[in-house]
Design a protein around this motif. Structure first.
Motif, PDB file in Angstrom:
ATOM      1  N   ILE A 119       1.109  -1.216  -0.019  1.00 31.26           N
ATOM      2  CA  ILE A 119       0.143   0.018   0.079  1.00 31.26           C
ATOM      3  C   ILE A 119       1.010   1.218  -0.044  1.00 31.26           C
ATOM      4  O   ILE A 119       1.868   1.225   0.708  1.00 31.26           O
ATOM      5  CB  ILE A 119      -0.823   0.134   1.342  1.00 31.26           C
ATOM      6  N   ARG A 120       0.530   2.049  -0.762  1.00 28.79           N
ATOM      7  CA  ARG A 120       1.468   3.350  -1.101  1.00 28.79           C
ATOM      8  C   ARG A 120       0.841   4.467  -0.663  1.00 28.79           C
ATOM      9  O   ARG A 120      -0.178   4.966  -0.927  1.00 28.79           O
ATOM     10  CB  ARG A 120       1.846   3.496  -2.585  1.00 28.79           C
ATOM     11  N   TYR A 121       1.256   4.980   0.535  1.00 30.68           N
ATOM     12  CA  TYR A 121       0.815   6.047   1.271  1.00 30.68           C
ATOM     13  C   TYR A 121       1.089   7.459   0.492  1.00 30.68           C
ATOM     14  O   TYR A 121       0.457   8.341   0.545  1.00 30.68           O
ATOM     15  CB  TYR A 121       1.019   6.189   2.672  1.00 30.68           C
ATOM     16  N   SER A 122       2.500   7.467   0.029  1.00 24.54           N
ATOM     17  CA  SER A 122       3.072   8.741  -0.346  1.00 24.54           C
ATOM     18  C   SER A 122       4.259   8.247  -1.383  1.00 24.54           C
ATOM     19  O   SER A 122       4.570   6.985  -1.268  1.00 24.54           O
ATOM     20  CB  SER A 122       3.618   9.736   0.391  1.00 24.54           C
ATOM     21  N   LYS A 123       4.879   9.081  -2.121  1.00 25.27           N
ATOM     22  CA  LYS A 123       6.013   8.528  -2.767  1.00 25.27           C
ATOM     23  C   LYS A 123       7.337   8.040  -2.164  1.00 25.27           C
ATOM     24  O   LYS A 123       8.037   7.449  -2.193  1.00 25.27           O
ATOM     25  CB  LYS A 123       6.540   9.942  -3.558  1.00 25.27           C
ATOM     26  N   LYS A 124       7.334   8.532  -0.774  1.00 26.02           N
ATOM     27  CA  LYS A 124       8.198   8.195   0.272  1.00 26.02           C
ATOM     28  C   LYS A 124       7.685   7.024   1.215  1.00 26.02           C
ATOM     29  O   LYS A 124       8.591   6.321   2.148  1.00 26.02           O
ATOM     30  CB  LYS A 124       8.956   9.324   0.978  1.00 26.02           C
ATOM     31  N   ARG A 125       6.615   6.732   1.503  1.00 24.82           N
ATOM     32  CA  ARG A 125       6.067   5.787   2.469  1.00 24.82           C
ATOM     33  C   ARG A 125       5.269   4.813   1.622  1.00 24.82           C
ATOM     34  O   ARG A 125       4.203   4.778   1.318  1.00 24.82           O
ATOM     35  CB  ARG A 125       5.312   6.471   3.387  1.00 24.82           C
ATOM     36  N   LYS A 126       5.794   3.649   1.920  1.00 25.26           N
ATOM     37  CA  LYS A 126       5.036   2.405   1.594  1.00 25.26           C
ATOM     38  C   LYS A 126       4.962   1.424   2.548  1.00 25.26           C
ATOM     39  O   LYS A 126       5.784   1.294   3.407  1.00 25.26           O
ATOM     40  CB  LYS A 126       5.150   1.731   0.081  1.00 25.26           C
ATOM     41  N   GLU A 127       3.930   0.354   2.725  1.00 28.70           N
ATOM     42  CA  GLU A 127       3.896  -0.676   3.541  1.00 28.70           C
ATOM     43  C   GLU A 127       3.595  -2.008   2.763  1.00 28.70           C
ATOM     44  O   GLU A 127       2.430  -2.110   2.150  1.00 28.70           O
ATOM     45  CB  GLU A 127       3.106  -0.277   4.561  1.00 28.70           C
ATOM     46  N   THR A 128       4.122  -3.017   3.239  1.00 25.81           N
ATOM     47  CA  THR A 128       3.663  -4.255   2.766  1.00 25.81           C
ATOM     48  C   THR A 128       2.332  -4.872   3.416  1.00 25.81           C
ATOM     49  O   THR A 128       2.261  -4.731   4.756  1.00 25.81           O
ATOM     50  CB  THR A 128       4.552  -5.430   3.206  1.00 25.81           C
ATOM     51  N   ILE A 129       1.366  -5.177   2.865  1.00 33.00           N
ATOM     52  CA  ILE A 129       0.105  -5.467   3.325  1.00 33.00           C
ATOM     53  C   ILE A 129      -0.276  -7.123   3.112  1.00 33.00           C
ATOM     54  O   ILE A 129      -0.897  -7.455   3.663  1.00 33.00           O
ATOM     55  CB  ILE A 129      -1.204  -4.556   2.872  1.00 33.00           C
ATOM     56  N   TYR A 130       0.417  -7.769   1.992  1.00 34.38           N
ATOM     57  CA  TYR A 130       0.364  -9.112   1.795  1.00 34.38           C
ATOM     58  C   TYR A 130       1.512  -9.804   1.149  1.00 34.38           C
ATOM     59  O   TYR A 130       2.229  -8.914   0.299  1.00 34.38           O
ATOM     60  CB  TYR A 130      -0.956  -9.097   0.892  1.00 34.38           C
ATOM     61  N   SER A 131       2.083 -10.897   1.275  1.00 30.00           N
ATOM     62  CA  SER A 131       3.224 -11.460   0.834  1.00 30.00           C
ATOM     63  C   SER A 131       2.669 -12.905   0.657  1.00 30.00           C
ATOM     64  O   SER A 131       2.415 -13.604   1.480  1.00 30.00           O
ATOM     65  CB  SER A 131       4.244 -11.297   1.527  1.00 30.00           C
ATOM     66  N   ASP A 132       2.841 -13.595  -0.538  1.00 34.74           N
ATOM     67  CA  ASP A 132       2.499 -14.848  -1.017  1.00 34.74           C
ATOM     68  C   ASP A 132       3.719 -15.522  -1.342  1.00 34.74           C
ATOM     69  O   ASP A 132       4.083 -15.066  -2.363  1.00 34.74           O
ATOM     70  CB  ASP A 132       1.236 -14.906  -2.017  1.00 34.74           C
ATOM     71  N   THR A 133       4.356 -16.476  -0.604  1.00 32.22           N
ATOM     72  CA  THR A 133       5.539 -17.063  -0.694  1.00 32.22           C
ATOM     73  C   THR A 133       5.371 -18.353  -1.489  1.00 32.22           C
ATOM     74  O   THR A 133       6.336 -19.039  -1.860  1.00 32.22           O
ATOM     75  CB  THR A 133       6.250 -17.263   0.440  1.00 32.22           C
TER      76      THR A 133
END
Length: 189
Positions: A119-133
């Motif tokens: 999920i990208r909140y801004s050009k400098k801030r993003k967060e992983t919300i899901y990872s499928d391995t």
């Protein structure tokens, strides 16, 4: 052509094949806070991809890497300035030796990349919300010698997927385990 030269060669099919455009070993998808796709990545997952394997001795890499080597006659990306892929050792791919030449990182990602949603909140801030391995590199197959049967060669490319085991411990148990780990570390040093 390789078979005509006496080099053992076979066709390999990889289902859910990752196309890791930026070679970060993951297939990244970016969404905004409303869940809309941002189309910031050129990575993709193909239903399948086909390449060849040939049996080589690898004097350039060492005898550990002898055996089946991936050669892709239809590469989609440039490697060292030209469209080529391989020969990448299947042993290197299985062991995660992605620092070797001949496109090992690209083939490793094709069979073993993680699919990550950000999920990208801004050009400098993003967060992983899901990872499928587990999505990538399914039923890696070749044709059996002397019949039309499928032979699963997935184990040549990757170790079995580990089932996740969920368990709960109290915070105090977790904290105590960290103390024990520090004792082991101090003793080892």
């Amino acid at each position: 052509v390789l078979r005509c030269l006496g080099i053992p060669t076979r066709v390999i099919t990889n289902f859910n094949s990752a196309h890791d455009k930026n070679l970060n070993l993951s297939i990244d998808k970016y969404i905004d806070v409303s869940g809309n796709n941002l189309h910031l990545s050129e990575d993709s997952v193909w239903n399948f991809h086909v390449w060849n394997e040939s049996w080589f001795i690898r004097r350039d890499l060492g005898s550990f890497y002898d055996g089946w080597q991936v050669l892709d006659a239809t590469p989609q990306e440039k490697s060292k300035g030209i469209y080529q892929c391989g020969p990448a050792s299947t042993k290197a791919i299985k062991e995660g030796d992605v620092n070797l030449d001949y496109d090992s990182p690209f083939v490793f990602a094709a069979v073993n990349a993680d699919c990550v949603t950000w999920i990208r909140y801004s050009k400098k801030r993003k967060e992983t919300i899901y990872s499928d391995t587990r999505k990538i590199g399914k039923f890696i197959s070749t044709k059996a010698v002397g019949s039309n049967s499928r032979v699963d060669v997935t184990a040549n490319y990757k170790y079995p997927e580990v089932k996740e085991i969920s368990f709960k411990i109290s915070y105090s148990q977790y904290k105590n385990s960290l103390v024990d780990d520090r004792k082991i570390l101090v003793t080892a040093v």
